[in-house]
Write an enzyme that holds these catalytic residues in place. Structure first.
Site, PDB file in Angstrom:
ATOM      1  N   ARG A  49       0.804  -1.216   0.000  1.00 21.69           N
ATOM      2  CA  ARG A  49       0.000   0.000   0.000  1.00 21.69           C
ATOM      3  C   ARG A  49       0.837   1.267   0.000  1.00 21.69           C
ATOM      4  NH1 ARG A  49      -2.807  -4.005   1.956  1.00 21.69           N
ATOM      5  NH2 ARG A  49      -0.819  -4.481   2.894  1.00 21.69           N
ATOM      6  N   THR A  50       1.772   1.367   0.937  1.00 22.85           N
ATOM      7  CA  THR A  50       2.417   2.661   1.161  1.00 22.85           C
ATOM      8  C   THR A  50       3.201   3.108  -0.065  1.00 22.85           C
ATOM      9  OG1 THR A  50       2.550   2.118   3.494  1.00 22.85           O
ATOM     10  CG2 THR A  50       3.901   3.962   2.740  1.00 22.85           C
ATOM     11  N   LYS A  77      26.374  -4.197  -2.010  1.00 26.64           N
ATOM     12  CA  LYS A  77      27.846  -4.235  -2.123  1.00 26.64           C
ATOM     13  C   LYS A  77      28.500  -3.569  -0.919  1.00 26.64           C
ATOM     14  CE  LYS A  77      27.380  -3.619  -7.118  1.00 26.64           C
ATOM     15  NZ  LYS A  77      27.566  -2.632  -8.186  1.00 26.64           N
ATOM     16  N   ARG A  99      11.536   3.916   3.527  1.00 27.03           N
ATOM     17  CA  ARG A  99      11.076   2.923   4.520  1.00 27.03           C
ATOM     18  C   ARG A  99      12.292   2.114   4.937  1.00 27.03           C
ATOM     19  NH1 ARG A  99       5.908  -1.050   4.412  1.00 27.03           N
ATOM     20  NH2 ARG A  99       5.016   0.926   5.095  1.00 27.03           N
ATOM     21  N   HIS A 127       5.323   5.770  11.594  1.00 29.85           N
ATOM     22  CA  HIS A 127       4.752   5.628  10.254  1.00 29.85           C
ATOM     23  C   HIS A 127       3.773   6.801  10.115  1.00 29.85           C
ATOM     24  CE1 HIS A 127       3.359   4.068   6.586  1.00 29.85           C
ATOM     25  NE2 HIS A 127       3.063   2.814   6.923  1.00 29.85           N
TER      26      HIS A 127
HETATM   27  C1  NCD Z   1       2.067  -1.389   7.975  1.00 29.63           C
HETATM   28  C2  NCD Z   1       3.548  -1.203   8.020  1.00 29.63           C
HETATM   29  O1  NCD Z   1       4.296  -1.618   7.157  1.00 29.63           O
HETATM   30  O2  NCD Z   1       3.957  -0.601   8.996  1.00 29.63           O
HETATM   31  N1  NCD Z   1       1.522  -1.449   6.711  1.00 29.63           N
HETATM   32  C3  NCD Z   1       1.247  -0.276   6.054  1.00 29.63           C
HETATM   33  O3  NCD Z   1       2.127   0.520   5.820  1.00 29.63           O
HETATM   34  N2  NCD Z   1      -0.020  -0.046   5.722  1.00 29.63           N
HETATM   35  C4  NCD Z   1       1.513  -2.310   8.930  1.00 29.63           C
HETATM   36  C5  NCD Z   1       1.924  -3.757   8.879  1.00 29.63           C
HETATM   37  O4  NCD Z   1       2.778  -4.165   8.111  1.00 29.63           O
HETATM   38  O5  NCD Z   1       1.340  -4.502   9.664  1.00 29.63           O
END
Ligand code: NCD
Length: 293
Positions: A49-50, A77, A99, A127
């Site tokens: 999703r993100t 590397k 991320r 997040h």
């Molecule tokens: C979450 C994450 O990666 O922190 N997912 C997201 O970004 N919607 C939650 C999860 O992985 O459970």
């Protein structure tokens, strides 16, 4: 140069502006506000999703997006995170969306002051865009009347960056936050009201946010049997009955462990609305960081 490492980077005025802009973008297809802008996505952990939500948001506003897959980059590397980031910055992006498994990675890169850094999920700590899109969804559902509404966060709270960012933001804007989890999933240092079972608090709850067990963050397995866990924590019709409760989950949903199939189809469950809103909220974030700041 403004960053979004966590929601405390935002002033109250900016927070309100994000909610307003997201609502405008949802009501009316936005103009190409970011036509000359370039964003780079740098995801060291899996994402469905993100990442796609940021890309869609950027493209809907006319920006270009380049994705770097660290599993195929010089990270493999032995290049450091800072060096990878500095090299990407040498290409002149207007922002880097990152991320990473380390809580401190986005802050570290933001402090280098080379480009706007947007945290798309860091360790178990933050997040911010998920917290913001959850707030937007709650705000929309209650038509702005959210002061004092009670949200129960249910599941692996201790290891969830969604819970951690969400709790900070929800408390700030006046939601009443309670935690529901078995002891190993309960954050040790929290002063929020804690309940072992949803039944103990459900009568007085307006919102339930269900969370996935963050198996990838458990040093050793916490529960052997998630079906047994589900008997107590899965959000089912039997548990919610006909109560007027808004049901949220950041995804990915573990079906019939986090939320039952039946509840996923129930109109009270807004999981896909959260995903839809995520695009509008991220558009608002990109506009704020790249144009307004
Ligand atoms: C979450 C994450 O990666 O922190 N997912 C997201 O970004 N919607 C939650 C999860 O992985 O459970």
């Amino acid at each position: 140069m403004q960053h979004l490492v966590d929601t405390n980077d935002l002033s109250d005025i900016q927070l309100q502006q994000l909610l307003n802009d997201a609502a405008h973008f949802k009501a009316q297809r936005p103009p190409q506000l970011l036509k000359d802008k370039l964003l780079i996505t740098l995801f060291f952990e899996p994402s469905t999703r993100t990442r796609s939500s940021f890309e869609v948001a950027a493209k809907r506003l006319g920006a270009s997006v380049v994705h770097l897959d660290p599993s195929r980059s010089s990270t493999k590397k032995g290049e450091s995170l800072e060096d990878t980031f500095a090299n990407l910055c040498a290409m002149g992006p207007d922002g880097v969306i990152i991320r990473h498994e380390n809580n401190s990675a986005p802050g570290l890169l933001a402090n280098m002051q080379m480009t706007s850094v947007i945290n798309a999920g860091a360790g178990n700590y933050a997040h911010p865009t998920q917290a913001l899109l959850d707030l937007f969804t709650i705000h929309e559902h209650f038509k702005g009347d959210i002061q004092g509404k009670r949200i129960a966060i249910v599941g692996d709270i201790a290891n969830s960056r969604v819970a951690s960012s969400g709790i900070r933001l929800f408390k700030r804007i006046g939601l009443d936050v309670v935690l529901v989890a078995p002891q190993p999933f309960m954050p040790q240092e929290s002063t929020l009201p804690q309940y072992e079972h949803l039944e103990d608090v459900i009568e007085n709850v307006d919102i339930v946010m269900s969370l996935r067990a963050q198996l990838e963050r458990h040093a050793k397995p916490i529960f052997d049997d998630y079906e047994e866990y589900a008997k107590h924590y899965c959000i089912t019709k039997e548990r919610l009955q006909e109560r007027n409760i808004l049901l949220l989950h950041p995804g990915p949903v573990m079906r019939n462990i986090d939320i039952s199939d039946q509840m996923l189809d129930d109109p009270r469950c807004k999981v896909l609305e959260q995903v839809k809103n995520g695009v509008f909220l991220r558009m608002a974030v990109l506009k704020l960081l790249l144009l307004d700041s």
